[in-house]
Every structure is written in C-alpha cells, then in structure tokens.
Design a protein around this motif. Structure first.
Motif, PDB file in Angstrom:
ATOM      1  N   LEU A  75      38.309  47.760  26.791  1.00 51.76           N
ATOM      2  CA  LEU A  75      37.525  48.689  27.438  1.00 51.76           C
ATOM      3  C   LEU A  75      37.296  49.932  27.162  1.00 51.76           C
ATOM      4  O   LEU A  75      36.859  50.948  27.776  1.00 51.76           O
ATOM      5  CB  LEU A  75      37.807  48.526  29.147  1.00 51.76           C
ATOM      6  CG  LEU A  75      37.703  47.222  29.426  1.00 51.76           C
ATOM      7  CD1 LEU A  75      38.016  46.961  31.165  1.00 51.76           C
ATOM      8  CD2 LEU A  75      36.230  46.795  29.483  1.00 51.76           C
TER       9      LEU A  75
ATOM     10  N   GLU B 144      34.734  54.753  46.374  1.00 51.94           N
ATOM     11  CA  GLU B 144      34.616  53.654  45.657  1.00 51.94           C
ATOM     12  C   GLU B 144      35.545  52.407  46.019  1.00 51.94           C
ATOM     13  O   GLU B 144      35.450  51.300  46.345  1.00 51.94           O
ATOM     14  CB  GLU B 144      35.250  54.047  44.091  1.00 51.94           C
ATOM     15  CG  GLU B 144      34.367  54.915  43.521  1.00 51.94           C
ATOM     16  CD  GLU B 144      32.734  54.726  43.445  1.00 51.94           C
ATOM     17  OE1 GLU B 144      32.355  53.556  43.689  1.00 51.94           O
ATOM     18  OE2 GLU B 144      31.950  55.819  43.441  1.00 51.94           O
TER      19      GLU B 144
ATOM     20  N   SER C 232      31.622  53.632  35.231  1.00 53.91           N
ATOM     21  CA  SER C 232      31.335  52.205  35.193  1.00 53.91           C
ATOM     22  C   SER C 232      32.508  51.177  35.042  1.00 53.91           C
ATOM     23  O   SER C 232      32.761  50.120  35.715  1.00 53.91           O
ATOM     24  CB  SER C 232      30.015  51.921  34.717  1.00 53.91           C
ATOM     25  OG  SER C 232      30.192  51.902  33.196  1.00 53.91           O
ATOM     26  N   THR C 233      33.078  51.527  33.928  1.00 50.16           N
ATOM     27  CA  THR C 233      34.215  50.705  33.389  1.00 50.16           C
ATOM     28  C   THR C 233      35.307  50.857  34.320  1.00 50.16           C
ATOM     29  O   THR C 233      36.136  49.803  34.794  1.00 50.16           O
ATOM     30  CB  THR C 233      34.689  50.909  32.074  1.00 50.16           C
ATOM     31  OG1 THR C 233      33.600  50.785  31.233  1.00 50.16           O
ATOM     32  CG2 THR C 233      36.118  50.300  31.685  1.00 50.16           C
TER      33      THR C 233
ATOM     34  N   GLU D 169      40.557  43.805  27.514  1.00 50.88           N
ATOM     35  CA  GLU D 169      39.058  43.437  27.679  1.00 50.88           C
ATOM     36  C   GLU D 169      38.525  44.405  26.386  1.00 50.88           C
ATOM     37  O   GLU D 169      37.484  44.473  26.550  1.00 50.88           O
ATOM     38  CB  GLU D 169      38.722  43.840  28.985  1.00 50.88           C
ATOM     39  CG  GLU D 169      39.204  42.786  30.204  1.00 50.88           C
ATOM     40  CD  GLU D 169      39.023  41.408  29.988  1.00 50.88           C
ATOM     41  OE1 GLU D 169      37.946  41.182  29.492  1.00 50.88           O
ATOM     42  OE2 GLU D 169      39.900  40.664  30.406  1.00 50.88           O
TER      43      GLU D 169
ATOM     44  N   SER E  49      37.536  46.909  40.843  1.00 51.94           N
ATOM     45  CA  SER E  49      37.374  45.680  41.494  1.00 51.94           C
ATOM     46  C   SER E  49      38.263  44.472  40.954  1.00 51.94           C
ATOM     47  O   SER E  49      38.599  43.706  41.968  1.00 51.94           O
ATOM     48  CB  SER E  49      35.768  45.302  41.156  1.00 51.94           C
ATOM     49  OG  SER E  49      35.320  44.196  41.900  1.00 51.94           O
ATOM     50  N   MET E  50      38.467  44.595  39.755  1.00 55.74           N
ATOM     51  CA  MET E  50      39.468  43.291  39.285  1.00 55.74           C
ATOM     52  C   MET E  50      40.733  43.554  39.905  1.00 55.74           C
ATOM     53  O   MET E  50      41.243  42.495  40.168  1.00 55.74           O
ATOM     54  CB  MET E  50      39.532  43.572  37.623  1.00 55.74           C
ATOM     55  CG  MET E  50      38.214  43.212  36.831  1.00 55.74           C
ATOM     56  SD  MET E  50      38.289  43.672  35.121  1.00 55.74           S
ATOM     57  CE  MET E  50      39.473  42.352  34.689  1.00 55.74           C
TER      58      MET E  50
ATOM     59  N   LYS F 148      35.168  51.674  37.840  1.00 55.72           N
ATOM     60  CA  LYS F 148      34.742  50.845  38.969  1.00 55.72           C
ATOM     61  C   LYS F 148      34.920  49.205  38.676  1.00 55.72           C
ATOM     62  O   LYS F 148      35.351  48.624  39.693  1.00 55.72           O
ATOM     63  CB  LYS F 148      33.173  50.920  39.395  1.00 55.72           C
ATOM     64  CG  LYS F 148      33.235  52.693  39.764  1.00 55.72           C
ATOM     65  CD  LYS F 148      31.446  52.648  39.775  1.00 55.72           C
ATOM     66  CE  LYS F 148      31.077  54.124  40.109  1.00 55.72           C
ATOM     67  NZ  LYS F 148      29.809  54.354  40.265  1.00 55.72           N
ATOM     68  N   ARG F 149      34.586  48.831  37.513  1.00 56.06           N
ATOM     69  CA  ARG F 149      35.147  47.440  37.295  1.00 56.06           C
ATOM     70  C   ARG F 149      36.371  47.070  37.276  1.00 56.06           C
ATOM     71  O   ARG F 149      37.004  45.914  37.799  1.00 56.06           O
ATOM     72  CB  ARG F 149      34.576  46.992  35.807  1.00 56.06           C
ATOM     73  CG  ARG F 149      34.650  45.672  35.455  1.00 56.06           C
ATOM     74  CD  ARG F 149      34.176  45.498  33.927  1.00 56.06           C
ATOM     75  NE  ARG F 149      34.629  44.407  33.078  1.00 56.06           N
ATOM     76  CZ  ARG F 149      34.450  43.986  32.058  1.00 56.06           C
ATOM     77  NH1 ARG F 149      34.024  44.699  31.042  1.00 56.06           N
ATOM     78  NH2 ARG F 149      34.802  42.818  31.484  1.00 56.06           N
TER      79      ARG F 149
ATOM     80  N   GLU G   8      27.902  49.406  25.044  1.00 57.71           N
ATOM     81  CA  GLU G   8      28.585  49.896  26.258  1.00 57.71           C
ATOM     82  C   GLU G   8      29.995  50.749  25.956  1.00 57.71           C
ATOM     83  O   GLU G   8      30.679  50.230  25.139  1.00 57.71           O
ATOM     84  CB  GLU G   8      29.073  48.450  27.183  1.00 57.71           C
ATOM     85  CG  GLU G   8      29.655  49.067  28.607  1.00 57.71           C
ATOM     86  CD  GLU G   8      30.053  47.563  29.236  1.00 57.71           C
ATOM     87  OE1 GLU G   8      30.698  48.038  30.378  1.00 57.71           O
ATOM     88  OE2 GLU G   8      29.725  46.560  28.707  1.00 57.71           O
TER      89      GLU G   8
END
Length: 613
Positions: A539, A478, A513-514, A537, A520-521, A516-517, A589
């Motif tokens: 999440l 990742e 998936s969260t 957010e 990235s942030m 990974k987001r 989600e």
C-alpha cells in the motif's frame, strides 16, 4: 355513510357520457342503501361548502384531477394557516414573560449509602443491598457516611458555591410507598453549599439558537444533600414492586434561582450542569441512565402593566407569576418541551380570564400539554424539622482548599484549551462534540492520539502545529463514521494505531483513501500492525515525478479544452476537482496525490495557488 358515498359516486358516473361501460357496471354493483335521494339535493365535495358543482359535461378523469388539485390547494392553505397560527403564538411572547427555576437531583458517585453501610448499586438484584435503617426498621439509627460528602463538595465547588462550614439534616415529612420512614432526610434549613452560579456561553448552545449575544449567568440558590427513595416497578393493573436498593442512595439537589426566561436556555443549563458533574466525577450516570432528574418551576407574567398574577416572589426575586412544578423530567428534550407546553397552557388560561393554580403537574414525552398530578405542597405541608438523630456536619477549610486545588478541568476551560491554536486548534463545534460524546471518553482518546503523534513528529515543528486539528478530523469524522451504529469502544482501534495511520498520511507514505481502508481493516479486527498491513498489501505510495504530473495534467487539459476554458474564464472551480479525480482515475492507485494534482493543474491553467490549511 359508506352506502351513501357509493350512491353519490354512482349518480356521478351516470351523468358522465365519457365513462367506460365497465366502470359503469362496477359502479352499479356497489351496494346501495337509502337509494331515494331528495330531488333538490346537490352533490358537493367535503372540502368546501362554497364550491360550485362540477360541469356535467367534463370527463370523469378531469373531475378527478380537478379534485386532486383542489385538495392540494386546501392543504397548502391549511399549512399556511398553521404557520400563521404558530407565528401568532410566538407574537404573544412580546406580551408575556416566562420565568423558570429548576431543581436538579443527581445521584452521587459513592460506594456506600448516605446513612447506612449498605453498598450503593445500580443494577444489582432487587433488595440485596439493604440495611435495617433503609427499611425504617424500628430502633435502627442513621449513621452518616462521611465519604459521601466528597463528591458533593466537588460538585458544589465546580458550581462556584460557597461551602458552609456547618450544615445539618432535616426531616421532610410525607407518606408514599417508596419512602418507608414516612419522611425524607434532606438539608432544608442549613444546606452545605449556597450562592453559586454557572455561566452559559454561546458555545454551550446548539448552533444559531443562543437567545443572547453574551454570557448568561444563572444563580444557584443552594446545593443540599439528601437521601433517595425506593425504586417502584409497576406491574399492571394494580401491583407495585419496591426495590429498596436505592433507598438512601446519596443525592445532591441543586436549586437554581428563577433567572431562566427561555426554554432552550433552561435545557442548556441542565445539560451544562450534567457535564460539570461528570467532569468532577461527582455522579455515576447522567439523565440517559436515570442518574439525574429535574423538576422545573414555570410561571408567566405580563411584561407591561399591573396584573393580579404578578404578586409572587422567590428568594429575593419579586413580581413573579404563580408557578407550577413539573416533576421528574428525565431528558434535556423533555425539559424544553415541557416548559414550552406549560408556558403556552398558562398564557392561554390567563388570556381567557382563568387563574393559574399552584400545583404539581406531569409530562409525558411527545405530549402537547402537561397534566395535573396533585395540589402543590408548601413548607407547612412537609412539616420540616431538624433531624434529632443526626449530628451537624462540620467541614474544615483545609479539606475545601484541597478539593478546590485538585478539581479536574471543567468544560469551559477544556473548550478554551481545545480551540487555542497554539495547543490543539479545534473549532468550538468539534471541541464541544468531543466533550459531550461518550461521557468524554472520546476526548480522552483524542488526547492520547495527539500525544502519540507529537512523540512521532517531535523533531518536525511544522507538522506538530497541525496535529491537533488533523487528529480531531480523524477521531470525529473517519473513526466516528465507523462507530455510527456501534457503541463507542477505545479498543476497536487504539490511539497508537490511529496515530500510526495518520502519521503515514502526514509523511505522504500512503494516500488518504488508503488510510481510510487501513482504519476500516483495524476496526474490523485485523490483528496485524498498521505497518505490517501496509507492507503485506503493498500500500506504500509510489508518487509520480513532477514531469509525470505535468504530462498527465497537460494531456487532460488538452483533451477537455472546453472545460478548462470554463474554469479559467468563468471561474467554475468545481470542475477543477473533476479534473483531479480524472488524474487519479487514470493512474495506478496510490501514485497521484489530490493536493499535488490540483497544484499542477492550477499552475498549467495560470490559476492562483491553493490556500494553505
């Protein structure tokens, strides 16, 4: 030639009753030269002289198609011939044995030069770190810098060498523009280290290319200290600029025994030595930065029967072919390719009745063969003599013992630790990747991530046992994907930040998936903490209850009854993943976990439970 081709095309067009008139008019407009052709001449394609002339009644379009098909057929035939030729070339190796010896020159990690107090430098302004002795100024004397011996000793100990308590320096005479004194100071007669070896294991090789099943032990004749030469910068056509900053930079020369018999093994040997030197902090840079260079000695001999070529020997290894030396190879790929090219050149030469000459040859990356540079110098050409201005170097056993006890872990030991299921549990491939990436900086980052995670889950042993493998996947896959087109930096996402992301996943507070987001942030520079981003957010994972999972899965199975039947009766388990994806897509989600969704689907379809990882 162009006009002749046009003439032939026009002649063909005139014979075709089905060609359109506009095409015929365009053909007539082509410039024609030598229009009168011999009457008996037949028109043939260039692909085959035995090809029969085309049927004059065939449509022109069909002729073009047939020509295209014939060209593809000829290409396939040529490709097949090439493959057969390649196989035939490999078959020759059943008759000939390759032998390779390697000399590796590595720049030591020192602050001062070998025989002067000038500072070592890699990128400083040219000729700004130069002492009088470096330029062979008349009357200047060498002063051996004792601290330069420490990284050399660490390297020799890591290569399993016997340290010589007394060593001395010699003069190797030759004149070249980059050697101002007319000789190089080296250790020829009494080097400071002898009789070492390294062991190559299957995990040192790329997957599937290890030439032998077990470990391969390669002997090291000696390790010697010597001074580097000036850096030459060519300005075409005939100007050469000299940077004396590099003169007398401390080097070690590592000389292997001629015990390498495969180009891949030779390349892996050099790469492993580079890894070892970096691990013990003996060098500043590897081959990619010019801090390590290799010369390879290549010879071939017949495996069976007597040959006038098999009369040479080196340090107790006899019946060798005449060797040639390939100088200054600066990458692992260059080493492998140059050995292959020189091996094939020598075999071709001997099989055609020629004689291999002892010479120095060069290699350019991408070339198909080596090229002669000069005749090979021997001991008598260099006129080795003890340097009268430098006293012998005496090394105490106490110093050797201290350095041996404080050596950092080497790559073999590190790999063993990383793959141990009780410590980290990585695969051999992942362990090697972490060691090789970014001069082991990625490995240090990985260690920090695992330590942070072990602190977080210190009271949950069932999770602690999985942390090494989980962290390895995140660091290599990742986070590695984010650095695909960027230079590695441990500050873009710090170890504690990545550990926090992973911890939230393991606690099932966020989805994969969260996570990974989130990663990235942080990589893009979001200054907020991981916890703050999750809160801001919204999440956090809000999982479905078991009844909600069962209801969602059952409704999907009823809707896709045919697919469910294929999964159960035909064991098409790939479709099970599609159903999991549908459960996630039809829910909010962060409410459906893939593993839980698959477990519920397996329960409804009466399939065996998932294997625990």
């Amino acid at each position: 030639m162009l006009a002749n081709n046009a003439r032939r095309a026009f002649a063909l067009l005139q014979k075709r009753p089905y060609i359109c008139q506009s095409c015929l008019r365009r053909a007539r407009s082509l410039p024609l030269v030598h229009a009168r052709l011999p009457k008996a001449r037949t028109i043939q394609t260039a692909t085959s002289g035995a090809q029969t002339p085309p049927n004059d009644d065939a449509p022109f379009r069909k002729v073009l198609k047939d020509a295209a098909k014939q060209k593809k057929k000829d290409n396939r035939s040529a490709s097949g011939a090439s493959k057969k030729s390649s196989k035939a070339g490999d078959a020759r190796l059943e008759k000939w044995e390759l032998t390779v010896g390697i000399e590796i020159h590595a720049e030591l990690n020192t602050a001062r030069k070998l025989f002067s107090g000038a500072a070592t430098s890699a990128n400083a302004t040219p000729n700004t770190h130069v002492a009088l002795f470096d330029t062979a100024f008349p009357g200047s004397q060498p002063h051996f810098q004792k601290e330069t011996l420490l990284p050399a000793l660490r390297a020799a100990l890591a290569l399993n060498c016997e340290i010589q308590h007394r060593s001395s320096f010699d003069r190797k005479h030759y004149f070249y523009q980059d050697q101002p004194a007319g000789y190089q100071i080296t250790q020829y007669y009494e080097p400071f280290a002898r009789d070492g070896h390294i062991t190559l294991y299957p995990h040192d090789f790329p997957a599937g290319v290890c030439p032998e099943d077990g470990p391969i032990i390669i002997g090291i004749k000696q390790v010697q200290m010597e001074q580097d030469t000036a850096k030459t910068v060519q300005q075409p056509p005939s100007t050469y600029l000299l940077d004396f900053n590099r003169v007398s930079h401390p080097l070690i020369e590592i000389i292997s025994l001629p015990q390498l018999h495969d180009p891949v093994t030779a390349a892996v040997f050099v790469r492993k030595i580079q890894t070892i030197l970096k691990a013990v902090n003996a060098v500043t840079a590897g081959m990619e930065m010019g801090g390590l260079r290799a010369d390879v000695n290549v010879s071939v001999k017949q495996k069976y029967g007597q040959s006038t070529n098999n009369i040479h020997s080196y340090h107790g290894v006899g019946e060798l072919g005449q060797r040639t030396e390939i100088k200054n190879l600066a990458s692992v790929k260059a080493i492998e390719d140059a050995i292959v090219a020189e091996r094939d050149r020598q075999i071709d030469l001997l099989e055609n009745g020629g004689v291999v000459e002892g010479e120095t040859r060069g290699w350019t990356l991408g070339s198909k063969t080596t090229k002669r540079l000069r005749g090979k110098e021997g001991e008598i050409d260099y006129r080795y003599m003890p340097d009268p201005d430098i006293a012998p170097v005496v090394i105490g056993q106490e110093l050797v013992d201290h350095l041996q006890q404080t050596l950092p872990a080497l790559s073999d030991e590190t790999v063993s630790t990383l793959v141990d299921s009780s410590t980290y549990g990585l695969t051999i491939k992942d362990a090697n990747t972490l060691i090789l990436l970014d001069d082991s900086d990625r490995l240090d980052f990985y260690y920090d991530v695992v330590e942070h995670l072990r602190t977080i889950f210190s009271e949950q042993p069932q999770i602690v046992s999985r942390l090494g493998k989980v962290a390895g996947n995140w660091v290599l896959m990742e986070l590695g994907a984010l650095f695909k087109n960027e230079e590695w930096s441990p500050t873009k996402v710090t170890p504690d930040q990545l550990a926090s992301v992973i911890a939230h996943v393991l606690r099932k507070q966020i989805t994969g998936s969260t996570a990974k987001r989130l990663l990235s942030m942080k990589f893009e520079g979001d200054a907020r903490s991981v916890e703050q981003i999750i809160a801001d957010e919204d999440l956090f994972l809000s999982p479905l209850t078991r009844n909600e999972y069962l209801h969602l899965a059952q409704s999907l199975v009823d809707e896709k009854a045919a697919m469910a039947k294929d999964i159960v009766e035909k064991q098409q388990l790939g479709k099970l993943k599609w159903l999991v994806g549908q459960m996630m897509a039809r829910s909010a989600e962060g409410t459906v976990e893939p593993a839980t969704a698959e477990a519920v689907l397996r329960e409804i379809l009466h399939l065996p439970p998932m294997e625990q990882k």
